[in-house]
Write an enzyme that holds these catalytic residues in place. Structure first.
Site, PDB file in Angstrom:
ATOM      1  N   SER A   9       0.844  -1.204   0.000  1.00 35.34           N
ATOM      2  CA  SER A   9       0.000   0.000   0.000  1.00 35.34           C
ATOM      3  C   SER A   9       0.874   1.247   0.000  1.00 35.34           C
ATOM      4  O   SER A   9       1.640   1.480   0.942  1.00 35.34           O
ATOM      5  CB  SER A   9      -0.900   0.017   1.232  1.00 35.34           C
ATOM      6  OG  SER A   9      -1.421   1.332   1.394  1.00 35.34           O
ATOM      7  N   HIS A  34      -1.306  -1.304  -4.247  1.00 30.78           N
ATOM      8  CA  HIS A  34      -2.550  -0.968  -3.542  1.00 30.78           C
ATOM      9  C   HIS A  34      -2.616   0.546  -3.317  1.00 30.78           C
ATOM     10  O   HIS A  34      -1.726   1.135  -2.696  1.00 30.78           O
ATOM     11  CB  HIS A  34      -2.580  -1.718  -2.205  1.00 30.78           C
ATOM     12  CG  HIS A  34      -3.861  -1.607  -1.448  1.00 30.78           C
ATOM     13  ND1 HIS A  34      -4.968  -2.396  -1.716  1.00 30.78           N
ATOM     14  CD2 HIS A  34      -4.229  -0.803  -0.423  1.00 30.78           C
ATOM     15  CE1 HIS A  34      -5.950  -2.089  -0.880  1.00 30.78           C
ATOM     16  NE2 HIS A  34      -5.533  -1.115  -0.081  1.00 30.78           N
ATOM     17  N   ASP A  36      -4.828   3.643  -1.776  1.00 29.99           N
ATOM     18  CA  ASP A  36      -5.888   3.948  -0.812  1.00 29.99           C
ATOM     19  C   ASP A  36      -6.428   5.356  -1.034  1.00 29.99           C
ATOM     20  O   ASP A  36      -5.748   6.335  -0.725  1.00 29.99           O
ATOM     21  CB  ASP A  36      -5.333   3.841   0.611  1.00 29.99           C
ATOM     22  CG  ASP A  36      -5.103   2.404   1.024  1.00 29.99           C
ATOM     23  OD1 ASP A  36      -6.062   1.609   0.950  1.00 29.99           O
ATOM     24  OD2 ASP A  36      -3.964   2.075   1.421  1.00 29.99           O
ATOM     25  N   MET A  38      -9.049   8.137   0.066  1.00 28.01           N
ATOM     26  CA  MET A  38      -9.895   8.497   1.226  1.00 28.01           C
ATOM     27  C   MET A  38     -10.459   9.903   1.035  1.00 28.01           C
ATOM     28  O   MET A  38      -9.729  10.811   0.629  1.00 28.01           O
ATOM     29  CB  MET A  38      -9.065   8.491   2.501  1.00 28.01           C
ATOM     30  CG  MET A  38      -8.364   7.181   2.770  1.00 28.01           C
ATOM     31  SD  MET A  38      -7.389   7.292   4.275  1.00 28.01           S
ATOM     32  CE  MET A  38      -6.541   5.712   4.218  1.00 28.01           C
ATOM     33  N   HIS A  67      -8.422   0.973  -3.745  1.00 30.02           N
ATOM     34  CA  HIS A  67      -9.339   0.786  -2.612  1.00 30.02           C
ATOM     35  C   HIS A  67     -10.004   2.132  -2.316  1.00 30.02           C
ATOM     36  O   HIS A  67      -9.367   3.041  -1.786  1.00 30.02           O
ATOM     37  CB  HIS A  67      -8.497   0.286  -1.417  1.00 30.02           C
ATOM     38  CG  HIS A  67      -9.259   0.131  -0.141  1.00 30.02           C
ATOM     39  ND1 HIS A  67      -8.632  -0.080   1.070  1.00 30.02           N
ATOM     40  CD2 HIS A  67     -10.590   0.139   0.127  1.00 30.02           C
ATOM     41  CE1 HIS A  67      -9.535  -0.193   2.024  1.00 30.02           C
ATOM     42  NE2 HIS A  67     -10.733  -0.054   1.485  1.00 30.02           N
ATOM     43  N   MET A  69     -12.174   4.427  -0.272  1.00 27.05           N
ATOM     44  CA  MET A  69     -12.819   4.691   1.017  1.00 27.05           C
ATOM     45  C   MET A  69     -13.540   6.025   0.884  1.00 27.05           C
ATOM     46  O   MET A  69     -13.154   7.040   1.466  1.00 27.05           O
ATOM     47  CB  MET A  69     -11.762   4.711   2.129  1.00 27.05           C
ATOM     48  CG  MET A  69     -11.302   3.319   2.505  1.00 27.05           C
ATOM     49  SD  MET A  69      -9.693   3.323   3.331  1.00 27.05           S
ATOM     50  CE  MET A  69      -8.625   3.294   1.901  1.00 27.05           C
ATOM     51  N   MET A 138     -11.335  -5.685   5.905  1.00 25.57           N
ATOM     52  CA  MET A 138     -10.524  -4.748   6.686  1.00 25.57           C
ATOM     53  C   MET A 138     -10.176  -5.406   8.018  1.00 25.57           C
ATOM     54  O   MET A 138     -11.057  -5.874   8.740  1.00 25.57           O
ATOM     55  CB  MET A 138     -11.286  -3.444   6.980  1.00 25.57           C
ATOM     56  CG  MET A 138     -11.466  -2.495   5.818  1.00 25.57           C
ATOM     57  SD  MET A 138      -9.995  -2.099   4.865  1.00 25.57           S
ATOM     58  CE  MET A 138      -8.904  -1.413   6.095  1.00 25.57           C
ATOM     59  N   ASP A 176      -6.533  -6.340   4.625  1.00 24.90           N
ATOM     60  CA  ASP A 176      -5.886  -5.024   4.627  1.00 24.90           C
ATOM     61  C   ASP A 176      -5.847  -4.440   6.040  1.00 24.90           C
ATOM     62  O   ASP A 176      -6.890  -4.204   6.649  1.00 24.90           O
ATOM     63  CB  ASP A 176      -6.711  -4.107   3.699  1.00 24.90           C
ATOM     64  CG  ASP A 176      -6.088  -2.743   3.478  1.00 24.90           C
ATOM     65  OD1 ASP A 176      -4.989  -2.482   3.999  1.00 24.90           O
ATOM     66  OD2 ASP A 176      -6.725  -1.932   2.772  1.00 24.90           O
TER      67      ASP A 176
HETATM   68  C1  DX5 Z   1      -6.142   1.673   5.800  1.00 18.50           C
HETATM   69  C2  DX5 Z   1      -5.726   1.329   4.395  1.00 18.50           C
HETATM   70  C3  DX5 Z   1      -4.619   0.374   4.308  1.00 18.50           C
HETATM   71  C4  DX5 Z   1      -3.325   0.841   4.927  1.00 18.50           C
HETATM   72  C5  DX5 Z   1      -2.700  -0.366   5.564  1.00 18.50           C
HETATM   73  O1  DX5 Z   1      -7.329   2.361   5.782  1.00 18.50           O
HETATM   74  O2  DX5 Z   1      -6.809   0.777   3.662  1.00 18.50           O
HETATM   75  O3  DX5 Z   1      -4.390  -0.099   2.985  1.00 18.50           O
HETATM   76  O4  DX5 Z   1      -2.425   1.405   4.015  1.00 18.50           O
HETATM   77  O5  DX5 Z   1      -1.628   0.043   6.306  1.00 18.50           O
HETATM   78  P1  DX5 Z   1      -0.828  -0.929   7.276  1.00 18.50           P
HETATM   79  O6  DX5 Z   1      -0.358  -2.086   6.439  1.00 18.50           O
HETATM   80  O7  DX5 Z   1       0.274  -0.053   7.757  1.00 18.50           O
HETATM   81  O8  DX5 Z   1      -1.771  -1.348   8.357  1.00 18.50           O
HETATM   82 ZN    ZN Z   2      -6.412  -0.247   1.664  1.00 20.74          ZN
END
Ligand code: DX5
Ligand code: ZN
Length: 217
Positions: A9, A34, A36, A38, A67, A69, A138, A176
């Protein structure tokens, strides 16, 4: 058991040198990148969006596992396809018309994946699992990297593995949050196929070796 896929990620990458970190992933044994996204509404944090993904895509040699969010993902499906997403994950909790959303993702030419927050039970996907290419569980509350792994995730992976083996064996199980060698090994034992890892990879002295070892957990 088939090959374990690893998706670093980039939330934990060095954004002053993002190109270097993408090249590192390119040269690694990772399977996906990956990303993310948000929005500060669905989760209490804002990360990055379409312009960054377009830049990542320009140099990435691995498929982008995006991903989302965000609330109302439907209006951005085509835009994420154009930006370079290969897999698009939406949250169960953010989609009142999930069946339509998933079909739009597939019609746009991407793999469709649905993510469940830690409190959302696996059985809610029972009548719908045959439509999905991947389910993302998650194992932390979404919004931040570097959080503590929620132990109940192993049980959710086992339940999901059972459901998938019965109804859609080619559907992948991705997990994740808080993934490291220890949690990764237990997740794989429970039936997961894809491990996302952010801080564990980018915080490591040797990220390439960390990715290599995660694939062997
Ligand atoms: C959290 C993200 C993850 C995050 C994971 O909301 O969706 O993908 O980057 O980070 P680690 O591996 O550090 O928990
Ligand atoms: Zn993620």
């Amino acid at each position: 058991m088939s090959e374990i896929l690893v998706a670093p990620s980039i939330l934990s990458a060095d954004f002053n040198n993002l190109g270097n970190d993408i090249q590192m992933i390119n040269s690694s044994e990772a399977n996906y990148i990956h990303c993310d996204v948000m929005d500060g509404v669905f989760v209490p944090n804002i990360s990055f969006g379409i312009p960054i993904i377009e830049h990542v895509k320009k140099i990435a040699t691995k498929p982008l596992d995006v991903h989302l969010m965000i609330v109302n993902p439907d209006q951005y499906i085509e835009k994420f396809k154009k930006a370079g997403a290969s897999i698009l994950t939406v949250h169960y909790e953010a989609c009142p018309h999930l069946h339509r959303t998933v079909n739009q993702i597939k019609q746009a030419g991407m793999k469709a994946s649905v993510c469940l927050n830690p409190h959302t039970p696996v059985h809610l996907l029972e009548d719908f699992i045959s439509e999905l290419d991947m389910v993302l569980l998650m194992s932390v509350n979404p919004g931040f990297g570097g959080q503590i792994f929620i132990e109940n995730t192993y049980e959710k992976v086992r339940k999901l593995r059972k459901l998938i083996d019965q109804k859609n064996p080619s559907c992948l199980i991705e997990v994740d949050g808080g993934v490291n060698y220890e949690t990764g090994a237990k997740l794989v034992e429970a039936g997961a196929n894809v491990l996302v890892a952010g801080s564990f990879v980018f915080g490591a002295d040797d990220p390439l070796d960390t990715i290599h070892k995660l694939k062997l957990v």
